[in-house]
Design a protein around this motif. Structure first.
Motif, PDB file in Angstrom:
ATOM      1  N   GLY A 105       0.799  -1.228   0.000  1.00  0.00           N
ATOM      2  CA  GLY A 105       0.000   0.000   0.000  1.00  0.00           C
ATOM      3  C   GLY A 105       0.828   1.272   0.000  1.00  0.00           C
ATOM      4  N   ALA A 106       0.322   2.299  -0.672  1.00  0.00           N
ATOM      5  CA  ALA A 106       1.053   3.567  -0.772  1.00  0.00           C
ATOM      6  C   ALA A 106       0.082   4.740  -0.792  1.00  0.00           C
ATOM      7  N   VAL A 107       0.502   5.818  -0.171  1.00  0.00           N
ATOM      8  CA  VAL A 107      -0.232   7.091  -0.224  1.00  0.00           C
ATOM      9  C   VAL A 107       0.673   8.087  -0.932  1.00  0.00           C
ATOM     10  N   LEU A 108       0.170   8.734  -1.971  1.00  0.00           N
ATOM     11  CA  LEU A 108       0.939   9.786  -2.654  1.00  0.00           C
ATOM     12  C   LEU A 108       0.119  11.054  -2.627  1.00  0.00           C
ATOM     13  N   ASP A 109       0.758  12.184  -2.285  1.00  0.00           N
ATOM     14  CA  ASP A 109       0.011  13.435  -2.358  1.00  0.00           C
ATOM     15  C   ASP A 109       0.732  14.433  -3.253  1.00  0.00           C
ATOM     16  N   GLY A 110      -0.074  15.214  -3.995  1.00  0.00           N
ATOM     17  CA  GLY A 110       0.498  16.175  -4.931  1.00  0.00           C
ATOM     18  C   GLY A 110      -0.582  16.959  -5.646  1.00  0.00           C
ATOM     19  N   ARG A 111      -0.384  17.144  -6.961  1.00  0.00           N
ATOM     20  CA  ARG A 111      -1.335  17.921  -7.755  1.00  0.00           C
ATOM     21  C   ARG A 111      -1.993  17.088  -8.854  1.00  0.00           C
ATOM     22  N   ASP A 112      -1.261  16.033  -9.305  1.00  0.00           N
ATOM     23  CA  ASP A 112      -1.702  15.278 -10.488  1.00  0.00           C
ATOM     24  C   ASP A 112      -1.682  13.780 -10.239  1.00  0.00           C
ATOM     25  N   ILE A 113      -1.797  13.375  -8.991  1.00  0.00           N
ATOM     26  CA  ILE A 113      -1.676  11.938  -8.702  1.00  0.00           C
ATOM     27  C   ILE A 113      -2.885  11.176  -9.263  1.00  0.00           C
ATOM     28  N   CYS A 114      -4.085  11.705  -9.019  1.00  0.00           N
ATOM     29  CA  CYS A 114      -5.302  11.023  -9.527  1.00  0.00           C
ATOM     30  C   CYS A 114      -5.439  11.200 -11.038  1.00  0.00           C
ATOM     31  N   THR A 115      -4.979  12.334 -11.564  1.00  0.00           N
ATOM     32  CA  THR A 115      -5.252  12.637 -12.975  1.00  0.00           C
ATOM     33  C   THR A 115      -4.193  12.071 -13.920  1.00  0.00           C
ATOM     34  N   VAL A 116      -2.935  11.996 -13.468  1.00  0.00           N
ATOM     35  CA  VAL A 116      -1.854  11.591 -14.383  1.00  0.00           C
ATOM     36  C   VAL A 116      -1.008  10.436 -13.837  1.00  0.00           C
ATOM     37  N   ILE A 117      -0.557  10.563 -12.609  1.00  0.00           N
ATOM     38  CA  ILE A 117       0.413   9.584 -12.086  1.00  0.00           C
ATOM     39  C   ILE A 117      -0.212   8.200 -11.948  1.00  0.00           C
ATOM     40  N   TYR A 118      -1.359   8.120 -11.265  1.00  0.00           N
ATOM     41  CA  TYR A 118      -1.974   6.805 -11.118  1.00  0.00           C
ATOM     42  C   TYR A 118      -3.499   6.912 -11.108  1.00  0.00           C
ATOM     43  N   PRO A 119      -4.097   7.124 -12.301  1.00  0.00           N
ATOM     44  CA  PRO A 119      -5.559   7.314 -12.372  1.00  0.00           C
ATOM     45  C   PRO A 119      -6.355   6.079 -11.932  1.00  0.00           C
ATOM     46  N   ASP A 120      -5.681   4.897 -11.830  1.00  0.00           N
ATOM     47  CA  ASP A 120      -6.394   3.702 -11.364  1.00  0.00           C
ATOM     48  C   ASP A 120      -6.334   3.559  -9.846  1.00  0.00           C
ATOM     49  N   ALA A 121      -5.849   4.573  -9.154  1.00  0.00           N
ATOM     50  CA  ALA A 121      -5.730   4.477  -7.688  1.00  0.00           C
ATOM     51  C   ALA A 121      -7.066   4.059  -7.086  1.00  0.00           C
ATOM     52  N   GLU A 122      -7.009   3.092  -6.178  1.00  0.00           N
ATOM     53  CA  GLU A 122      -8.234   2.550  -5.582  1.00  0.00           C
ATOM     54  C   GLU A 122      -8.979   3.602  -4.760  1.00  0.00           C
TER      55      GLU A 122
END
Ligand code: CDP
Length: 209
Positions: A105-122
């Motif tokens: 498991g991983a938590v990433l915070d930023g500006r584009d994590i959901c939109t670009v880095i990992y859009p399949d994030a659960e």
């Protein structure tokens, strides 16, 4: 505990509470945490020292994330200036994607994590608050470290960064379609953390079935 990958992606503007929420989620679920802003801050700091930002991003070393200047207001602005450069973003992509899928498991915070880095994030969150509330929080934090910026200057900094981050062509900051929006303007830290944890719990349940 299952070691299957599970990604919590958290986006939002400066000083909205992403850092506190991310660390609390990581501690609660036993996930690893990556503050992706630090990557851009490290490149911004190297650019202030005269480095070419693209070369700096391509050659970024873990030691660069330990630089004591990274949390300053000057480096925050430099970070948002280098963050508009597509080649800088591209150079930092694989590291962030690999981190997102690490076992356990991983938590990433930023500006584009959901939109670009990992859009399949659960689990996806967009944490925000009014510019005034965010400026007040950042001002308190900076004055605690001896920075003598006024509240008005901090508000202006926040507004400049918001505009640059959301109006850029490369990975602009915006809430992803599937993200749960949490506006922390009128919430205590405990309330914001509880809302975020309950969303992640719900997503975990949905993934398990
Ligand atoms: O802590 P704060 O929210 O003030 O900023 P940060 O998360 O450390 O990010 C600093 C700057 O890096 C932001 O203003 C963005 O321009 C950039 N950034 C980005 O473009 N993409 C990310 N995933 C994270 C940060």
């Amino acid at each position: 505990m299952s070691s299957a990958p599970f990604t919590v992606a958290i986006d939002g503007p400066a000083a909205a509470g992403k850092g506190t929420i991310s660390r609390a989620i990581a501690a609660h679920f036993g996930f690893a945490h990556l503050d992706t802003g630090l990557l851009y801050r490290a490149v911004g700091a190297l650019a202030l020292d005269g480095a070419d930002p693209i070369e700096a991003a391509r050659a970024l070393l873990p030691e660069a994330l330990e630089d004591g200047r990274l949390r300053t207001a000057e480096v925050a602005q430099a970070a948002s200036r280098v963050a508009v450069i597509p080649e800088v973003r591209a150079a930092l992509l694989d590291f962030q994607r690999d981190f997102a899928r690490r076992p356990g498991g991983a938590v990433l915070d930023g500006r584009d994590i959901c939109t670009v880095i990992y859009p399949d994030a659960e689990a996806q969150l967009f944490v925000t608050a009014s510019a005034e509330v965010r400026a007040q929080r950042r001002w308190k934090e900076l004055s605690g470290k001896g920075d003598d910026r006024t509240l008005e200057q901090v508000l202006e900094d926040v507004r400049i960064r918001d505009a640059r981050d959301s109006e850029r062509d490369a990975a602009p900051m915006k809430p992803a379609v599937g993200a749960r929006v949490i506006d922390t303007s009128d919430m205590s830290i405990e309330e914001a953390v509880a809302a975020a944890i309950s969303h992640v719990e719900m997503c975990r349940g949905a993934t398990a079935t």
